[in-house]
Motif scaffolding. Structure first.
Motif, PDB file in Angstrom:
ATOM      1  N   LYS A  42       0.167  48.281  -3.077  1.00 21.12           N
ATOM      2  CA  LYS A  42      -1.217  48.171  -2.603  1.00 21.12           C
ATOM      3  C   LYS A  42      -1.228  47.528  -1.215  1.00 21.12           C
ATOM      4  O   LYS A  42      -0.520  46.549  -0.967  1.00 21.12           O
ATOM      5  CB  LYS A  42      -2.020  47.336  -3.600  1.00 21.12           C
ATOM      6  N   GLY A  67     -12.713  42.311  -3.216  1.00 27.53           N
ATOM      7  CA  GLY A  67     -11.262  42.082  -3.255  1.00 27.53           C
ATOM      8  C   GLY A  67     -10.599  42.846  -4.400  1.00 27.53           C
ATOM      9  O   GLY A  67      -9.448  42.590  -4.754  1.00 27.53           O
ATOM     10  N   ASP A 115      -6.677  44.840  -5.450  1.00 31.25           N
ATOM     11  CA  ASP A 115      -5.518  44.272  -6.156  1.00 31.25           C
ATOM     12  C   ASP A 115      -5.595  44.674  -7.635  1.00 31.25           C
ATOM     13  O   ASP A 115      -4.585  45.042  -8.253  1.00 31.25           O
ATOM     14  CB  ASP A 115      -5.547  42.731  -6.106  1.00 31.25           C
ATOM     15  N   LYS A 167      -7.937  32.961  -2.412  1.00 29.94           N
ATOM     16  CA  LYS A 167      -8.419  34.322  -2.161  1.00 29.94           C
ATOM     17  C   LYS A 167      -7.299  35.351  -2.144  1.00 29.94           C
ATOM     18  O   LYS A 167      -7.556  36.546  -2.014  1.00 29.94           O
ATOM     19  CB  LYS A 167      -9.150  34.315  -0.803  1.00 29.94           C
TER      20      LYS A 167
END
Ligand code: ADP
Ligand code: ASP
Ligand code: MG
Length: 480
Positions: free
Chosen positions: A16, A220, A223, A278
């Protein structure tokens, strides 16, 4: 002379690439270099890509501005999205015909963005479903750019929009994947591509309901997309490429001397992500734990660095805190009163009033005297939660059993994490003496029941100093 051959893997590998790893033509070229370098050893390679960095924020602001009727702002936003992609396409090393085809593809997505924004402006509002449709466009544009460059370099690749594969519930903006359906799609769509040496370039962040309506997995979320696919494909590993050398002992933006951690457990990283680090989406680890598929965090801009390996293997660092994190923009809510003593059900009613507002409770601490319950929620939910509590506890407030329902805004949760803390006395004492030495006032304390973490609530102004002090005194000096 014996030939030094690298073994070729017969299992899929998921890689990724995050926003900065694909945030410019140079970064995309670097990403494509990494893909082509590894393809010989990992012929069954699945790529998951984020939008170019900054694009998801821009898309969401276009949607919000359109809902407010701010025509100038949202058309400027669309132009910014358009020019970031057209500048990138101009700078990518592509043949004229491929550049033209890619430009046409991206233009049709920009047209879709214009249409969405115009409809939102007409309606005067944007739903969570509408926000997901718009937010998904960033990933859709980017996978096309990456795939075009790979094809140009002679590799066979295919753009795959994850709404064809990742099936989710309809919780827009924070959708949960449905494993059975996702597994089926992975088998029918991705596996045949991998068997024929095609590199699928899959949009991160996106899914779709069973009816095919686009959803997103939360900010986000790329992931998480990668780990969902890693699990469904029984991948040998998932590698997330980002802009730092791995998971670090603290946020490098707050602690410049933070160090890369070579190995962490899934539990430690879940706790870190939950408590504000993060670097990975908090749900990323979930699909990998049971199948024990290792997750590596690596740096696109320093690809020779080994990075961080995250697996089920227990941490070796007995009695140690491995890293420190902070959650900003939270408020501490306190329900206090002598009359609460022994009254059954106050805690349950308190938390059900919070749940009614859909606010997530990030940390709870109850004093043993039972005279107060305090908990931390996102600041954005503060006003609603206070109103809801005052309504639920109106009788006790009127009788004086509860003195007050009070909010302390502008606080931060700082958390020290490490599986090695478990059953090791004295770790908390080290944290408190480090904080005490700097005269920082601790407003509340909680230790996770997993004993992987200890959290402190401090005033916002003390947040960075608290993080740095725990980092220096407990993590760095504590290892000596
Ligand atoms: P990507 O777009 O690649 O997913 P993110 O910006 O989401 O990247 O996450 C990587 C960033 O996370 C790093 O640039 C770093 O500033 C930040 N970060 C915060 N805490 C940590 C930590 N403990 N270890 C590593 N990075 C961290
Ligand atoms: N592009 C999405 C976001 O900015 C997903 C991701 O980057 O992982 O939230
Ligand atoms: Mg990220």
């Amino acid at each position: 002379m014996a030939e030094n051959k690298i073994p070729i893997s017969d299992q899929p590998l998921v890689m990724k690439f995050g926003g900065t790893s694909v945030g410019s033509a140079t970064a995309i070229s670097q990403t494509v270099d990494i893909i082509t370098t590894h393809h010989a050893q990992y012929p069954q390679l699945v790529i998951v890509a984020s939008a170019m960095n900054g694009i998801t924020n821009l898309l969401l602001s276009c949607a919000r501005n359109a809902a407010e009727g701010n025509w100038k702002e949202y058309t400027q936003g669309i132009s910014a999205v358009e020019s970031k992609h057209s500048d990138t396409i101009s700078a990518l090393a592509l043949s004229d015909s491929r550049r033209q085809a890619l430009t046409a593809d991206i233009q049709s997505i920009i047209k879709q963005l214009r249409n969405y924004c115009a409809s939102i402006e007409t309606m005067g509002e944007v739903t969570a479903r509408g926000l997901d449709a718009i937010a998904s466009l960033g990933e859709r544009m980017n996978v096309r750019q990456i795939s075009a460059l790979l094809e140009e370099m002679g590799f066979s690749s295919r753009v795959v929009e994850a709404d064809e594969i990742i099936v989710t519930d309809a919780a827009y903006q924070n959708a949960r994947p449905l494993r059975k359906q996702t597994l089926e799609h992975t088998r029918t769509i991705l596996e045949p591509l991998l068997k024929t040496g095609v590199i699928p370039i899959v949009t991160g962040f996106i899914g779709a309901t069973e009816k095919g309506v686009t959803t997103t997995l939360g900010r986000g979320g790329s992931d998480y997309s990668a780990s969902i696919l890693g699990d469904c494909l029984h991948a040998q590993a998932v590698w997330t490429w980002t802009d730092v050398d791995g998971v670090m002992t603290a946020d490098p933006r707050i602690v410049p001397d933070a160090r890369v951690i070579d190995h962490l457990t899934f539990d430690e990283v879940s706790e870190m992500a939950y408590f504000g680090a993060k670097v990975l989406h908090p749900k990323t680890m979930r699909p990998l734990i049971e199948s024990n598929i290792p997750l590596w965090v690596k740096n696109t801009f320093n690809p020779d660095h080994p990075g961080t390996c995250i697996s089920n293997q227990a941490s070796q660092k007995v009695g140690k805190i491995t890293c420190v994190t902070a959650i900003q923009d939270v408020s501490l809510i306190t329900v206090r009163g002598k009359g609460m003593l022994g009254v059954p059900g106050v805690a349950a009613r308190t938390f059900s009033a919070v749940a009614d507002k859909n606010a997530s409770v990030l940390m709870i601490s109850q004093s043993s005297s039972e005279q107060s319950i305090c908990f931390v929620i996102p600041s954005a939910d503060q006003a609603g939660v206070i109103t809801s509590l005052e309504k639920e506890l109106a009788y006790e407030l009127e009788r004086g059993d509860i003195d007050a329902v009070h909010a302390t805004p502008d606080v931060v949760i700082v958390t020290g994490i490490g599986a090695g803390m478990r059953n090791t006395p004295g770790v908390s004492a080290k944290v408190f003496s480090a904080i005490g030495a700097k005269d920082i006032n601790i407003i509340a304390i909680a230790q996770g029941s997993s004993e992987y973490s200890i959290s402190l609530v401090v005033d916002k102004k003390d947040a960075d100093a608290t993080v740095r002090q725990i980092h220096t005194e407990v993590i760095i000096n504590g290892q000596k």
